[in-house]
Write an enzyme that holds these catalytic residues in place. Structure first.
Site, PDB file in Angstrom:
ATOM      1  N   CYS A 152       0.810  -1.224   0.000  1.00 44.70           N
ATOM      2  CA  CYS A 152       0.000   0.000   0.000  1.00 44.70           C
ATOM      3  C   CYS A 152       0.837   1.266   0.000  1.00 44.70           C
ATOM      4  O   CYS A 152       0.323   2.351  -0.291  1.00 44.70           O
ATOM      5  CB  CYS A 152      -0.951  -0.011   1.195  1.00 44.70           C
TER       6      CYS A 152
ATOM      7  N   HIS B 283      -3.502   6.864   1.978  1.00 40.46           N
ATOM      8  CA  HIS B 283      -3.913   5.551   1.484  1.00 40.46           C
ATOM      9  C   HIS B 283      -5.288   5.254   2.065  1.00 40.46           C
ATOM     10  O   HIS B 283      -5.526   5.429   3.262  1.00 40.46           O
ATOM     11  CB  HIS B 283      -2.893   4.502   1.919  1.00 40.46           C
TER      12      HIS B 283
ATOM     13  N   ASN C 297     -10.319  -0.458  -0.332  1.00 43.77           N
ATOM     14  CA  ASN C 297      -8.859  -0.394  -0.264  1.00 43.77           C
ATOM     15  C   ASN C 297      -8.293  -0.967  -1.563  1.00 43.77           C
ATOM     16  O   ASN C 297      -8.420  -2.155  -1.822  1.00 43.77           O
ATOM     17  CB  ASN C 297      -8.382  -1.199   0.947  1.00 43.77           C
TER      18      ASN C 297
END
Length: 329
Positions: free
Chosen positions: A116, A256, A286
C-alpha cells in the site's frame, strides 16, 4: 549541464472497473451487513475487475490518461515504474506489458512491490531520477486487482478490497512545483501481520496450501489498525517538521484509503480538519498501491488541488512499510 532541482507531477489519470460490488452484494455472500461494514470501515462499495481485465490493462488505461493530461506522448516516456502486489505474472513485469500496450517505445519498465506504500515509493524513486537528470519523463503507476487474491469466504477481509489503477507523469519542475519531501520506512520484523502466505519461494503453490486458502491475503486486523494509525500520525508530523510547514500551509492530505476509522482517528490526533483530507474509500474500498493515485487524480479533477497548492500523501501497509510525500502542484 544544468540539472533540474525538483521533479513535478505533470499529469494524472486513473481507471476503475465498471462492476460494482456493494455491501448488499456481500451480505448475500458472507455473514455480514451493510451497517457492520460501514461502521467499521466506511466502505459502501468497491470496484471489481472484469475477467478480461488485469493489473496491466487497468494500468495502461490510467497511464494513457495521465500522459494525455500531461500533454506527453508515450514515446517521450523514459521509464515506467509500476507499483503493485498483483502483477499479471510472476515474470515478466506488468510494467513491461504496459510499456508495450501504450506504445512507450523508448521506455524501460519495472514493477515495484511495497504494497500500500508502493505508489509513494515509486514516486520518490522516479522523482529522484528526474531530479538527477538521468530521465526527463517518468511514468509512475499504482495498479491492483486485489479481487484475485481476496478470500470471499472470509468476512473480515473480503469487505475491504477493490480493484483499480492510478498514474502520474513526472518531469522537470517549473514555477516552484514539485516533490519537496519524501520519507520511506520499513519494518520487516512484523511482516506476518499483512501477507499472502503462499505462492512465493518460501511456500510454493501446492494442493495443501490451496486447500488451506493460503493463496489469499491474510490480515491481522487489530494490529494493522494500530500500526496504520500510528504511521499516519508519524508521517504527517515528520513531513510538517521536515518542510517547516504548518497545518495552514497544507491544502489537502491524501492518505492511502485503508479504513475511514483509521483516517478519522489520525486526523483528529494531528489536529487537521477532516475537510482537508480527501476520502473516496466509500466508493472504491482499499485498492492498495492504486488508492493514492486514484484519489490524487479525482482531487485534481474536482478542483480540490490547484496549481501551487501543497499536498501531503501518506501510505502504509504490508512490509510493514510506510511512506510520505509532500508535493506542490
Amino acid at each position: 549541464m544544468t540539472l533540474p532541482s525538483r521533479a513535478a507531477i505533470l499529469g494524472t489519470g486513473h481507471y476503475v472497473p465498471e462492476r460494482v460490488l456493494s455491501n448488499a452484494d456481500l451480505e448475500r455472500m458472507v455473514d455480514t451487513s451493510n451497517e457492520w461494514i460501514v461502521e467499521r470501515t466506511g466502505i459502501r462499495e468497491r470496484r471489481i475487475a472484469a475477467p478480461e481485465e488485469t493489473t496491466s490493462t487497468m494500468a495502461a488505461i490510467a497511464a494513457r490518461r495521465a500522459c494525455e493530461d500531461a500533454g506527453v506522448s508515450p514515446d517521450e516516456i523514459d521509464l515506467i515504474l509500476l507499483a503493485t502486489v498483483t502483477s499479471d505474472y510472476p515474470t515478466p513485469s506488468s510494467a513491461s506489458l504496459v510499456q508495450h500496450a501504450i506504445g512507450a517505445s523508448q521506455a524501460g519498465a519495472v514493477d515495484l512491490n511495497a504494497a500500500c506504500s508502493g505508489f509513494i515509493y515509486a514516486l520518490s524513486i522516479g522523482a529522484g531520477l528526474v531530479s538527477s537528470g538521468m530521465h526527463r519523463r517518468v511514468l509512475v503507476i499504482g495498479s491492483e486487482t486485489l479481487s484475485r487474491i481476496t478470500d470471499y469466504q472470509d468476512r473480515g477481509t473480503c469487505i475491504l478490497f477493490g480493484d483499480g489503477a492510478g498514474a502520474v507523469v513526472l518531469g522537470a519542475a517549473t514555477n516552484g512545483a514539485g516533490l519537496i519531501h519524501s520519507r520511506l520506512r520499513s519494518d520487516g520484523e512484523h511482516f506476518e501481520l499483512l501477507q499472502m502466505p503462499a505462492g512465493g519461494s518460501k511456500n510454493p503453490p501446492s494442493v495443501e496450501l490451496l486447500a488451506a486458502r493460503k493463496q489469499y491475503l491474510h490480515v491481522a486486523g487489530r494490529q494493522v489498525f494500530r500500526f496504520a494509525t500510528g504511521a499516519f500520525i508519524e508521517l504527517i508530523r515528520d513531513a510538517l517538521e521536515s518542510c517547516q510547514l504548518t497545518h495552514d500551509d497544507i491544502k489537502l492530505v491524501i492518505p492511502h484509503q485503508v479504513n475511514e476509522r483509521i483516517i478519522d482517528a489520525a486526523m483528529k490526533r494531528i489536529d487537521i480538519p477532516r475537510e482537508k483530507c480527501f476520502i473516496n474509500i466509500d466508493r472504491y474500498g482499499n485498492t492498495s498501491s492504486a488508492s493514492i493515485p486514484i484519489a490524487l487524480d479525482e482531487a485534481r479533477r474536482a478542483g480540490c488541488l490547484l496549481p501551487g497548492d501543497l499536498c501531503i500523501m501518506v501510505g502504509f501497509g504490508a512490509g510493514l512499510s510506510w511512506a510520505s510525500a509532500v508535493v506542490r502542484m
